[in-house]
Motif scaffolding. Sequence first.
Motif, PDB file in Angstrom:
ATOM      1  N   UNK A  42       0.773  -1.232   0.000  1.00 55.29           N
ATOM      2  CA  UNK A  42       0.000   0.000   0.000  1.00 55.29           C
ATOM      3  C   UNK A  42       0.803   1.279   0.000  1.00 55.29           C
ATOM      4  N   UNK A  43       2.082   1.244   0.315  1.00 56.28           N
ATOM      5  CA  UNK A  43       2.865   2.467   0.436  1.00 56.28           C
ATOM      6  C   UNK A  43       3.082   3.167  -0.886  1.00 56.28           C
ATOM      7  N   UNK A  49       3.193  -0.259  -6.346  1.00 59.31           N
ATOM      8  CA  UNK A  49       2.133   0.750  -6.428  1.00 59.31           C
ATOM      9  C   UNK A  49       2.470   1.798  -7.486  1.00 59.31           C
ATOM     10  N   UNK A  50       3.757   2.106  -7.656  1.00 60.59           N
ATOM     11  CA  UNK A  50       4.160   3.033  -8.720  1.00 60.59           C
ATOM     12  C   UNK A  50       3.886   2.432 -10.097  1.00 60.59           C
ATOM     13  N   UNK A  56      -2.154   2.552 -14.922  1.00 64.97           N
ATOM     14  CA  UNK A  56      -3.450   3.224 -14.952  1.00 64.97           C
ATOM     15  C   UNK A  56      -3.405   4.510 -15.751  1.00 64.97           C
ATOM     16  N   UNK A  57      -2.333   5.276 -15.586  1.00 68.53           N
ATOM     17  CA  UNK A  57      -2.178   6.536 -16.349  1.00 68.53           C
ATOM     18  C   UNK A  57      -2.060   6.240 -17.840  1.00 68.53           C
TER      19      UNK A  57
END
Length: 179
Positions: A42-43, A49-50, A56-57
């Motif tokens: 989650x961090x 997560x990056x 997604x972008x």
Amino acid sequence: MNNRFMGSLGYRLQPKSDVTDRYHPKRQATTHRPEPLRGLLGGAANELSQLVARAGRLERLRQRLKGRLPAELSGHCRLANIRGDTAVVSCDSAAWGARLRYLEPQLLDALNRQEGLSLRRVRVKVLPHTAPPPPPPVPGHLPQLNEANADLLEATARGIADAGLSAALRRLARRGRKS
């Protein structure tokens, strides 16, 4: 993330600093105080997560680019990546890539102005899609030759000078005739 300390249930085990594994003396033993995997993923500084945020972008930009392309081009070209000041776009064929190159100034202007990017060029890669292989034939099932096709084969056989080919076409035509 060091996978050496991952437990079988998706928990990361904390190493003990003062105890070694008795079977492998150079390895540290692990405690049985699992840390939830959710906390590790989650961090904001976490690489995974990056990566998810970048994917997604790129997907959002891919959809926006698809909406800006002409209808006949949008099904054949898609944004593959953004590398520095370059948008990498993949196309089905060289013909679609050439059509996309003509639109490069308009695409760069739209992406830079409306999406807040600072792109300078579009790199087109041709990645043809391969069609999936046809399904295997059903054992014991042969295609049926209808009467009309049998007539065409018979007519073709009459116009062929090669006796062997003509005879083969006539035999094939007989299979289409109803007995």
